[in-house]
Scaffold this active site. Structure first.
Site, PDB file in Angstrom:
ATOM      1  N   ARG A  30      14.173  25.172   1.150  1.00 25.62           N
ATOM      2  CA  ARG A  30      13.888  26.428   0.443  1.00 25.62           C
ATOM      3  C   ARG A  30      12.560  27.051   0.877  1.00 25.62           C
ATOM      4  NH1 ARG A  30      15.079  24.152  -5.410  1.00 25.62           N
ATOM      5  NH2 ARG A  30      14.479  22.286  -4.289  1.00 25.62           N
ATOM      6  N   GLN A  31      11.680  26.224   1.441  1.00 27.39           N
ATOM      7  CA  GLN A  31      10.414  26.800   1.955  1.00 27.39           C
ATOM      8  C   GLN A  31      10.673  27.165   3.417  1.00 27.39           C
ATOM      9  OE1 GLN A  31       7.613  27.300   0.034  1.00 27.39           O
ATOM     10  NE2 GLN A  31       6.542  28.266   1.710  1.00 27.39           N
ATOM     11  N   LYS A  83      17.914  38.187  -9.007  1.00 29.84           N
ATOM     12  CA  LYS A  83      16.969  37.169  -9.483  1.00 29.84           C
ATOM     13  C   LYS A  83      15.599  37.422  -8.869  1.00 29.84           C
ATOM     14  CE  LYS A  83      16.738  32.658  -8.005  1.00 29.84           C
ATOM     15  NZ  LYS A  83      17.259  31.306  -7.796  1.00 29.84           N
ATOM     16  N   ASP A 122       0.818  -1.227   0.000  1.00 29.05           N
ATOM     17  CA  ASP A 122       0.000   0.000   0.000  1.00 29.05           C
ATOM     18  C   ASP A 122       0.847   1.272   0.000  1.00 29.05           C
ATOM     19  OD1 ASP A 122       1.057  -0.046   2.521  1.00 29.05           O
ATOM     20  OD2 ASP A 122      -0.854   0.017   3.592  1.00 29.05           O
ATOM     21  N   ASP A 134      21.958  35.054  -7.183  1.00 34.18           N
ATOM     22  CA  ASP A 134      20.933  35.894  -6.545  1.00 34.18           C
ATOM     23  C   ASP A 134      21.478  36.419  -5.220  1.00 34.18           C
ATOM     24  OD1 ASP A 134      20.667  33.763  -4.699  1.00 34.18           O
ATOM     25  OD2 ASP A 134      19.071  32.865  -5.878  1.00 34.18           O
ATOM     26  N   ARG A 144      11.735  35.545  -8.525  1.00 31.09           N
ATOM     27  CA  ARG A 144      10.961  34.329  -8.792  1.00 31.09           C
ATOM     28  C   ARG A 144       9.478  34.628  -8.610  1.00 31.09           C
ATOM     29  NH1 ARG A 144      12.125  28.824  -9.010  1.00 31.09           N
ATOM     30  NH2 ARG A 144      14.245  29.063  -8.226  1.00 31.09           N
TER      31      ARG A 144
HETATM   32  C1  R5P Z   1      17.172  29.347  -4.629  1.00 33.57           C
HETATM   33  O1  R5P Z   1      17.181  30.405  -4.001  1.00 33.57           O
HETATM   34  C2  R5P Z   1      18.292  28.369  -4.612  1.00 33.57           C
HETATM   35  O2  R5P Z   1      19.418  28.899  -3.966  1.00 33.57           O
HETATM   36  C3  R5P Z   1      18.654  27.903  -6.010  1.00 33.57           C
HETATM   37  O3  R5P Z   1      19.146  28.992  -6.754  1.00 33.57           O
HETATM   38  C4  R5P Z   1      17.453  27.321  -6.711  1.00 33.57           C
HETATM   39  O4  R5P Z   1      16.803  26.412  -5.889  1.00 33.57           O
HETATM   40  C5  R5P Z   1      17.844  26.655  -7.982  1.00 33.57           C
HETATM   41  O5  R5P Z   1      16.708  26.130  -8.601  1.00 33.57           O
HETATM   42  P1  R5P Z   1      16.650  25.885 -10.144  1.00 33.57           P
HETATM   43  O6  R5P Z   1      17.831  25.037 -10.511  1.00 33.57           O
HETATM   44  O7  R5P Z   1      15.349  25.157 -10.371  1.00 33.57           O
HETATM   45  O8  R5P Z   1      16.669  27.210 -10.816  1.00 33.57           O
END
Ligand code: R5P
Length: 297
Positions: free
Chosen positions: A93-94, A189, A34, A166, A191
């Site tokens: 990252r979250q 950068k 399962d 970034d 997002r």
């Molecule tokens: C984001 O702030 C991280 O430091 C990376 O730059 C990011 O996770 C990279 O993700 P991706 O390869 O999908 O652009």
């Protein structure tokens, strides 16, 4: 000490066990029909210091459940101390509510680990060091990026500059640049938090005729590095190299990065790889982990 290895362990566990003359034991594991996860520790851990090695990729959620079950079982069975080495910790990252109603995922993960019984946590290049405050025990972060940067430089770089793609990666770039005695800078950068789409602005940065080392913690889809590399190339950079701690390389991320003009990606052995890739140089970071572990013991 006993070193327990789980399915996400990327090889670091071998050097760790060897360095401490510890018994290396593979935790038995399977998935029930399962989908539920089963583990069993096939050795007596009563009174022992146990170090568990597990990276949380690929599949983050499965690796997390295996880890939590193992940590709590060790404590139930009388382990005197449980150290968890998580070379790649997912969900980092979250680390804030970017939009109303979102979780702070890394907080949940670290609290869960602590309540399962992990006494000490060792991670490599977590997305934000500040997140470690959510772990109730002792937490140590190791960086692989200085080592990766040095490896990139070994092949010779002309008038090098370290660039963060970034602002979030600026501190990392600064640290590597200090060690390499080079200049550093960052790009801007943005997002889109709904679509995930990124845009990178070509900042005023002097890369003309120079060798550029882009530094980042994670490569996921490769979008960030590929976009940064194209811009750097268009600004006249001679060569573009990348040092990234965790190369998840989802789908065609590798091809995307290489076709953007990146000569080589230097990465740490924090996750298991199915196959070798010609322009992906994997650097063993056990030498950074072992001294830190010695200090804990
Ligand atoms: C984001 O702030 C991280 O430091 C990376 O730059 C990011 O996770 C990279 O993700 P991706 O390869 O999908 O652009």
């Amino acid at each position: 000490m006993i070193v327990l290895t789980l399915p996400g362990a990327p090889g670091i566990e071998l050097s760790v066990a060897k360095a401490f003359g510890a018994k290396l034991v593979e935790v038995e594991h399977k998935t029930f029909p399962d989908g539920e996860t089963y583990i069993r520790i096939p050795t007596d851990v009563n009174g022992e210091v146990v170090t568990i090695v597990q990276s949380m990729f690929p599949n983050q959620d499965k690796r997390l459940v295996e880890l939590l079950l193992t940590v709590e079982t060790c404590k139930d069975l009388g382990a005197s101390k449980v150290i968890t080495i998580i070379p790649y910790i997912a969900y980092s990252r979250q680390d804030k509510r970017f939009r109303d109603g979102e979780p702070i995922s890394i907080k949940t993960i670290l609290k869960l680990l602590g309540s399962a019984g992990a006494d000490t946590l060792l991670v490599v290049d977590i997305h934000k060091s500040e997140s470690l405050q959510y772990f109730p025990g002792k937490a140590i972060e190791i960086t692989s990026l200085v080592l990766l940067g040095k490896k990139a430089c070994e092949k010779g770089m002309e008038n090098p500059i370290v660039l963060a793609p970034d602002l979030g990666a600026l501190k990392r770039a600064q640290r590597v640049a200090k060690e390499l005695k080079t200049e550093y800078d960052y790009m801007e950068k943005f997002r889109d938090r709904v679509t995930g789409e990124i845009t990178i602005k070509p900042k005023e940065v002097d890369v003309s005729g120079r060798d550029v080392l882009i530094i980042d913690d994670i490569i996921s889809t490769g979008g960030t590095i590929a976009k940064a590399s194209r811009i750097i190339k268009s600004l006249g950079a001679r060569r573009v190299l990348v040092a990234a701690a965790h190369s998840l390389l989802i789908n065609n991320a590798y091809e995307r990065i290489i076709s953007s003009g990146v000569e080589c990606i230097y990465t740490a052995n924090t996750i298991k790889r199915a196959k070798a890739l010609p322009k992906l140089e994997i650097i063993d970071i056990s030498s950074e982990i072992i001294p830190n572990l010695k200090q804990i013991l």
